[in-house]
Design a protein around this motif. Structure first.
Motif, short mmCIF file in Angstrom:
data_model
loop_
_atom_site.label_atom_id
_atom_site.label_comp_id
_atom_site.label_asym_id
_atom_site.label_seq_id
_atom_site.Cartn_x
_atom_site.Cartn_y
_atom_site.Cartn_z
N LEU A 55 0.85 -1.20 0.00
CA LEU A 55 0.00 0.00 0.00
C LEU A 55 0.88 1.24 0.00
CD1 LEU A 55 -2.92 1.22 0.45
CD2 LEU A 55 -2.40 1.16 2.90
N VAL A 56 0.46 2.27 -0.74
CA VAL A 56 1.12 3.57 -0.72
C VAL A 56 0.08 4.63 -0.36
CG1 VAL A 56 2.35 5.33 -2.05
CG2 VAL A 56 2.85 2.92 -2.44
N LEU A 57 0.35 5.39 0.70
CA LEU A 57 -0.51 6.50 1.11
C LEU A 57 0.13 7.80 0.65
CD1 LEU A 57 -1.30 5.35 4.77
CD2 LEU A 57 -2.75 5.07 2.74
N LEU A 58 -0.62 8.62 -0.05
CA LEU A 58 -0.09 9.85 -0.64
C LEU A 58 -0.63 11.08 0.07
CD1 LEU A 58 -0.51 9.07 -4.45
CD2 LEU A 58 1.58 8.87 -3.10
N ASN A 59 0.26 11.98 0.42
CA ASN A 59 -0.15 13.24 1.03
C ASN A 59 -0.62 14.20 -0.07
OD1 ASN A 59 -0.50 15.23 3.05
ND2 ASN A 59 1.50 16.09 2.55
N ASN A 60 -1.74 13.84 -0.67
CA ASN A 60 -2.27 14.63 -1.78
C ASN A 60 -3.77 14.38 -1.90
OD1 ASN A 60 -2.24 16.42 -3.88
ND2 ASN A 60 -0.89 15.23 -5.21
N HIS A 61 -4.42 15.22 -2.70
CA HIS A 61 -5.84 15.03 -3.01
C HIS A 61 -6.07 15.64 -4.39
CE1 HIS A 61 -10.25 15.75 -2.85
NE2 HIS A 61 -10.21 14.57 -2.24
N VAL A 62 -6.96 15.04 -5.15
CA VAL A 62 -7.16 15.48 -6.53
C VAL A 62 -7.55 16.95 -6.61
CG1 VAL A 62 -9.59 14.76 -6.57
CG2 VAL A 62 -8.27 14.87 -8.72
N SER A 63 -8.22 17.47 -5.59
CA SER A 63 -8.62 18.89 -5.60
C SER A 63 -7.43 19.81 -5.38
CB SER A 63 -9.68 19.15 -4.52
OG SER A 63 -9.13 19.00 -3.23
N LEU A 64 -6.30 19.27 -4.92
CA LEU A 64 -5.13 20.08 -4.65
C LEU A 64 -4.17 20.14 -5.83
CD1 LEU A 64 -4.25 18.70 -1.09
CD2 LEU A 64 -5.64 20.69 -1.65
N GLY A 65 -4.28 19.19 -6.73
CA GLY A 65 -3.29 19.12 -7.81
C GLY A 65 -3.93 18.83 -9.14
#
Length: 518
Positions: free
Chosen positions: A238-248
């Motif tokens: 599993l990879v958890l990303l410090n991101n969200h589609v609304s941010l990038g």
């Protein structure tokens, strides 16, 4: 079997069902990066699990089921590289890559050499999963096999080749910019060419220079691991990303790559220290918050640059909170409040704060969006350039290059952001989108960690692309066969056609007749 024995069995069963044991490795010496891992660790503890955390930042107040394994020597390793960041910021991006990976190798080794870490490795411990930060530290992934546990990773930078390669997420260079480049997802021809060439360069550098050095560390510190270093990386659960589609930018992800951007943000604001609260409340024209993060110290900026900053801030009608690491700032204006630390999240939440001057780190830009504050970015390092490119393209910020920072450019950028309400409106709209989630990012992160643990690594999420080599992944062997086959067919057709034409020509013309003699 007596009643006591049955109770002990039941207790052991309940502990196994309701409480897992995790090992977390947060190796970065930057406290901003640590906050992401800490948020996840505390979230898991709150969910009833035990977390052992390897980091340079042990808890000041011990927390039940949160066990610290301190690695203070990582600070010394990082200090050597922090002194060079301003110089690295001035050189072309192609030359930053070796310096960046050199830092990663140094931090990787320093953590593995720590006495506390070696002591942990020598213990007969078991963990249900190993959670490892991804930041140029691939050798650390060996902790997972050492403790016979699934490997879960988290990235404070969002998606990058360091993370997408772990689970086989596609990253088309036509619209997915490299995180070190200052491009958006709509690139012109020259930007796409630059992006493609840099991705190829980075891939070759990592494959033939950087990763072999990480492999050496892996073999040295995990000599009993059976997995091949490169296979081990591709078995990430599993990879958890410090991101969200609304941010990038929208981009494809493998099913075991999950966005949890903003899980470090405090949803319940804390009371500000009294002196900061009074300073903010006394501002008639609003407050500007100025921080260059944990890597760059404002006090370490060149003298002429600091003087330009001071002169600009002096002439503003707004008040300024400036994260300045020395107790005294020569010529400090009356409208400026300096401190070596500020509760950034709570300050950005204050309604009187109207602008954030930042280095452009992903944690800072995420917090600015969540709290609806426009940004002026001065990027120095890593993904900060792309984060600010996103801010500018999205319309909620401006970028000011470090090499172009003067009193005039600084003043003009601030005035533009404060005088044009569209920047505040854009970030407000983004904040509404970002907050519109059916669960908090931390709840989502905890769920997926628990899910992968329950499913013993959730092998069913693993992409088949991880079992293909470069030629197979891009179907180059198939394309070569098709092109070769077509070439053979075309050659044969032309050859037969020419032969047929030759035969027909002979039959039509026949042999020339000899002239009769008189």
């Amino acid at each position: 079997m007596n009643l006591l024995h049955l109770c002990l069995i039941l207790l052991a069963y309940l502990c196994h069902v309701w409480g897992y044991s995790y090992l977390m490795i947060s190796h970065s010496a930057a406290k901003s990066h640590f906050y992401v891992g800490q948020a996840l660790a505390k979230g898991l503890v709150a969910a009833g699990h035990e977390v052992t955390v390897i980091s340079t930042f042990p808890q000041n107040n011990p927390l039940k089921n949160y066990v610290d394994v301190s690695t203070p020597n990582t600070f010394a390793a990082m200090a050597v590289h922090k002194n060079n960041i301003l110089d690295i910021a001035k050189i072309p991006v192609f030359f930053r890559l070796p310096a960046l990976h050199g830092m990663g190798l140094s931090l990787t080794q320093s953590l593995l050499e720590e006495h506390s870490v070696q002591s942990l490795l020598s213990q007969n411990r078991t963990f249900d999963a190993v959670i490892c930060e991804v930041f140029m530290n691939e050798a650390h992934f060996g902790f997972a096999e050492h403790f016979n546990a699934p490997l879960i990773t988290f990235s404070t930078l969002g998606a990058s080749p360091w993370t997408t390669d772990l689970v086989g997420s596609p990253s088309p260079p036509s619209y997915v910019p490299h995180f070190l480049l200052q491009f958006g997802d709509h690139m012109n021809f020259f930007e796409r060419a630059h992006n493609l060439l840099f991705i190829l360069y980075q891939g070759a550098y990592e494959q033939y220079v950087y990763l072999p050095k990480q492999e050496q560390l892996y073999k040295k510190y995990f000599p009993n691991n059976k997995q091949n270093f490169y296979d081990m990386r591709k078995n990430t659960a599993l990879v958890l990303l410090n991101n969200h589609v609304s941010l990038g930018f929208p981009r494809p992800y493998a099913p075991n790559m999950i966005e949890v951007g903003g899980m470090h943000i405090n949803r319940k604001c804390q009371q500000l220290p009294l002196d900061i609260e009074d300073f903010i409340n006394g501002a008639q024209h609003g407050v500007i918050y100025f921080s260059l993060g944990s890597y760059i110290k404002s006090s370490s900026l060149p003298l002429e640059m600091r003087e330009a900053l001071v002169e600009t801030l002096r002439n503003l009608k707004q008040r300024v909170l400036w994260k300045f690491e020395e107790p005294n700032l020569p010529g400090k204006p009356d409208n400026v409040f300096i401190s070596d630390w500020f509760p950034q999240d709570d300050i950005l939440a204050h309604e009187k704060v109207i602008l954030f001057i930042t280095h452009g780190g992903l944690l800072s830009t995420t917090e600015s969006i969540y709290h609806g504050k426009p940004v002026l970015g001065i990027p120095f390092f890593g993904d900060q350039f792309m984060n600010m490119a996103r801010a500018q393209q999205s319309g909620y910020g401006l970028t000011l290059r470090f090499t172009e920072l003067t009193a005039e450019t600084f003043k003009n950028s601030i005035n533009k952001l404060l005088s044009d309400p569209s920047y505040t409106q854009k970030v407000h709209d983004m904040s509404v989108r970002f907050r519109d989630q059916h669960e908090t990012p931390l709840e989502r992160a905890v769920y997926w960690v628990e899910h992968v643990t329950r499913q013993k690594g959730a092998r069913y999420l693993r992409s088949a692309s991880q079992d293909l080599n470069f030629i197979q992944y891009y179907n180059l062997d198939v394309l070569i066969m098709i092109v070769g086959g077509l070439g053979f067919v075309i050659f044969t057709f032309i050859y037969l056609l020419m032969a047929l034409i030759k035969v027909i020509t002979k039959k039509i013309g026949g042999k020339p007749k000899k002239a009769k003699r008189n």
